[in-house]
Design a protein around this motif. Structure first.
Motif, PDB file in Angstrom:
ATOM      1  N   MET A   1       6.373  -6.689   4.219  1.00 44.36           N
ATOM      2  CA  MET A   1       4.920  -6.547   4.200  1.00 44.36           C
ATOM      3  C   MET A   1       4.290  -7.787   3.577  1.00 44.36           C
ATOM      4  N   SER A   2       3.236  -8.269   4.202  1.00 42.78           N
ATOM      5  CA  SER A   2       2.543  -9.433   3.656  1.00 42.78           C
ATOM      6  C   SER A   2       1.791  -9.048   2.383  1.00 42.78           C
ATOM      7  N   LEU A   3       1.467 -10.052   1.580  1.00 48.16           N
ATOM      8  CA  LEU A   3       0.667  -9.806   0.375  1.00 48.16           C
ATOM      9  C   LEU A   3      -0.684  -9.218   0.754  1.00 48.16           C
ATOM     10  N   GLN A   4      -1.328  -9.758   1.784  1.00 50.89           N
ATOM     11  CA  GLN A   4      -2.652  -9.262   2.149  1.00 50.89           C
ATOM     12  C   GLN A   4      -2.598  -7.808   2.600  1.00 50.89           C
ATOM     13  N   GLN A   5      -1.546  -7.423   3.309  1.00 51.59           N
ATOM     14  CA  GLN A   5      -1.422  -6.029   3.720  1.00 51.59           C
ATOM     15  C   GLN A   5      -1.252  -5.128   2.510  1.00 51.59           C
ATOM     16  N   ASP A   8      -4.632  -4.798   0.942  1.00 52.73           N
ATOM     17  CA  ASP A   8      -5.492  -3.929   1.757  1.00 52.73           C
ATOM     18  C   ASP A   8      -5.110  -2.458   1.578  1.00 52.73           C
ATOM     19  N   ASP A   9      -3.816  -2.193   1.529  1.00 53.41           N
ATOM     20  CA  ASP A   9      -3.360  -0.812   1.339  1.00 53.41           C
ATOM     21  C   ASP A   9      -3.796  -0.276  -0.019  1.00 53.41           C
ATOM     22  N   PHE A  10      -3.717  -1.135  -1.038  1.00 54.75           N
ATOM     23  CA  PHE A  10      -4.140  -0.703  -2.367  1.00 54.75           C
ATOM     24  C   PHE A  10      -5.639  -0.414  -2.386  1.00 54.75           C
ATOM     25  N   MET A  11      -6.425  -1.269  -1.720  1.00 53.10           N
ATOM     26  CA  MET A  11      -7.869  -1.056  -1.685  1.00 53.10           C
ATOM     27  C   MET A  11      -8.199   0.240  -0.967  1.00 53.10           C
ATOM     28  N   ALA A  12      -7.425   0.581   0.045  1.00 51.43           N
ATOM     29  CA  ALA A  12      -7.646   1.850   0.759  1.00 51.43           C
ATOM     30  C   ALA A  12      -7.444   3.029  -0.186  1.00 51.43           C
ATOM     31  N   GLN A  13      -6.474   2.919  -1.086  1.00 49.70           N
ATOM     32  CA  GLN A  13      -6.256   3.966  -2.079  1.00 49.70           C
ATOM     33  C   GLN A  13      -7.422   4.033  -3.064  1.00 49.70           C
ATOM     34  N   VAL A  14      -7.914   2.856  -3.462  1.00 47.72           N
ATOM     35  CA  VAL A  14      -9.043   2.805  -4.389  1.00 47.72           C
ATOM     36  C   VAL A  14     -10.247   3.530  -3.799  1.00 47.72           C
ATOM     37  N   ARG A  15     -10.468   3.362  -2.518  1.00 48.08           N
ATOM     38  CA  ARG A  15     -11.627   3.978  -1.863  1.00 48.08           C
ATOM     39  C   ARG A  15     -11.550   5.506  -1.890  1.00 48.08           C
ATOM     40  N   THR A  16     -10.350   6.048  -1.986  1.00 50.22           N
ATOM     41  CA  THR A  16     -10.203   7.504  -2.039  1.00 50.22           C
ATOM     42  C   THR A  16     -10.405   8.035  -3.458  1.00 50.22           C
ATOM     43  N   TRP A  83      -5.867  -7.322 -16.371  1.00 50.04           N
ATOM     44  CA  TRP A  83      -6.565  -6.065 -16.086  1.00 50.04           C
ATOM     45  C   TRP A  83      -6.823  -5.874 -14.589  1.00 50.04           C
ATOM     46  N   CYS A  84      -6.647  -6.930 -13.799  1.00 47.16           N
ATOM     47  CA  CYS A  84      -6.970  -6.895 -12.373  1.00 47.16           C
ATOM     48  C   CYS A  84      -5.722  -6.547 -11.564  1.00 47.16           C
ATOM     49  N   PRO A  85      -5.650  -5.376 -10.945  1.00 47.70           N
ATOM     50  CA  PRO A  85      -4.450  -5.003 -10.186  1.00 47.70           C
ATOM     51  C   PRO A  85      -4.197  -5.919  -8.991  1.00 47.70           C
ATOM     52  N   PHE A  86      -5.248  -6.469  -8.411  1.00 45.93           N
ATOM     53  CA  PHE A  86      -5.065  -7.386  -7.287  1.00 45.93           C
ATOM     54  C   PHE A  86      -4.389  -8.672  -7.749  1.00 45.93           C
ATOM     55  N   CYS A  87      -4.769  -9.137  -8.944  1.00 43.25           N
ATOM     56  CA  CYS A  87      -4.129 -10.320  -9.519  1.00 43.25           C
ATOM     57  C   CYS A  87      -2.665 -10.041  -9.832  1.00 43.25           C
ATOM     58  N   ASN A  88      -2.385  -8.872 -10.366  1.00 43.59           N
ATOM     59  CA  ASN A  88      -1.008  -8.529 -10.695  1.00 43.59           C
ATOM     60  C   ASN A  88      -0.140  -8.494  -9.448  1.00 43.59           C
ATOM     61  N   MET A  89      -0.689  -7.982  -8.359  1.00 46.15           N
ATOM     62  CA  MET A  89       0.058  -7.947  -7.103  1.00 46.15           C
ATOM     63  C   MET A  89       0.316  -9.364  -6.594  1.00 46.15           C
ATOM     64  N   GLU A  90      -0.675 -10.225  -6.750  1.00 43.43           N
ATOM     65  CA  GLU A  90      -0.489 -11.616  -6.328  1.00 43.43           C
ATOM     66  C   GLU A  90       0.577 -12.304  -7.175  1.00 43.43           C
ATOM     67  N   LEU A  91       0.546 -12.096  -8.487  1.00 45.84           N
ATOM     68  CA  LEU A  91       1.531 -12.727  -9.362  1.00 45.84           C
ATOM     69  C   LEU A  91       2.942 -12.238  -9.055  1.00 45.84           C
ATOM     70  N   ARG A  92       3.078 -10.948  -8.744  1.00 45.95           N
ATOM     71  CA  ARG A  92       4.396 -10.438  -8.359  1.00 45.95           C
ATOM     72  C   ARG A  92       4.876 -11.099  -7.072  1.00 45.95           C
ATOM     73  N   ARG A 201     -10.304  -9.543  -3.157  1.00 47.86           N
ATOM     74  CA  ARG A 201      -9.205  -8.867  -2.462  1.00 47.86           C
ATOM     75  C   ARG A 201      -8.458  -9.791  -1.510  1.00 47.86           C
ATOM     76  N   HIS A 202      -8.900 -11.029  -1.403  1.00 54.11           N
ATOM     77  CA  HIS A 202      -8.271 -11.986  -0.502  1.00 54.11           C
ATOM     78  C   HIS A 202      -7.479 -13.011  -1.313  1.00 54.11           C
ATOM     79  N   ARG A 203      -6.195 -13.137  -1.041  1.00 53.88           N
ATOM     80  CA  ARG A 203      -5.336 -14.080  -1.745  1.00 53.88           C
ATOM     81  C   ARG A 203      -4.471 -14.833  -0.732  1.00 53.88           C
TER      82      ARG A 203
END
Length: 216
Positions: A1-5, A8-16, A83-92, A201-203
């Motif tokens: 899975m790409s980083l952007q995907q 995007d999947d995480f953001m979809a969860q946030v929206r719920t 504190w930013c989950p998107f940043c943490n995902m990028e760093l991983r 959300r774009h990295r």
């Protein structure tokens, strides 16, 4: 899975989980207001000379761009904070690509305005094997032309809803952040790749960074 995907999947969860009336002003700010043509007129681009730096890592040890460039090109990633989950995902994701960066002689460093004692738990939790540096007051990010401030409703939502206490995390009252951005800097100190997107959300994909490194 790409980083952007993954993002995007995480953001979809946030929206719920987060009410639309909370997300709407955030998305409007990052996706529209920060994207105005004149918002970051000084942002550095490919071909520009990168500013040098001497910054402390999460353990308080000084890391210099001069020392890094003696060993090879730099992959410089600006992130907002632990504190930013998107940043943490990028760093991983960058951590996973680290062996390939190193095989090409590149030095990976991540930079945020967070104090070292705020960055250290992130480094230990994620097992990061590259320097995570503190850019106090966003001084380096300001030289790259990528600093913005949180004000009004966005600041209130960030603090009251999401618990983002930037004065505590960063050690100043500015409420300023860097736009998430990634640069490849060659050994002459010239920027050879500049990924810069105010939409948090774009990295950049590590694979894109690797393509640039292979071309150096």
């Amino acid at each position: 899975m790409s980083l952007q995907q993954e993002l995007d999947d995480f953001m979809a969860q946030v929206r719920t989980q987060v009410p639309a009336e909370v997300l709407a002003p955030i998305e409007r700010f990052y996706a529209q207001e920060l994207h105005t043509a004149d918002r970051f007129p000084q942002a550095l681009k490919v071909g520009d000379k990168a500013p040098g730096f001497l910054l402390p890592d999460a353990h308080g040890r000084a890391v210099s761009s001069v020392g890094l460039l003696e060993r090879g090109p730099i992959v410089l990633s600006f992130y907002r904070g632990a504190w930013c989950p998107f940043c943490n995902m990028e760093l991983r994701s960058l951590q996973q690509a680290l062996p390939e960066f190193e095989a090409l002689g590149a030095q990976l460093v991540a930079v945020s305005p967070e104090k070292p004692d705020q960055s250290l738990p992130l480094v230990e939790r994620e097992g990061l094997r590259f320097p995570v540096l503190t850019d106090a007051g966003n001084a380096l990010a300001r030289q790259f032309g990528i600093v913005f401030g949180l004000e009004g409703e966005i600041r209130r939502i960030s603090q009251d809803v999401f618990g983002v206490d930037l004065p505590k995390f960063n050690g100043d009252e500015s409420w300023e952040l860097p736009v998430p951005a990634t640069y490849v800097i060659d050994r002459a100190g010239v920027i050879r790749m500049a990924f810069f997107d105010p939409e948090f959300r774009h990295r950049v994909e590590p694979a894109t960074v690797l393509q640039v490194l292979r071309a150096l």
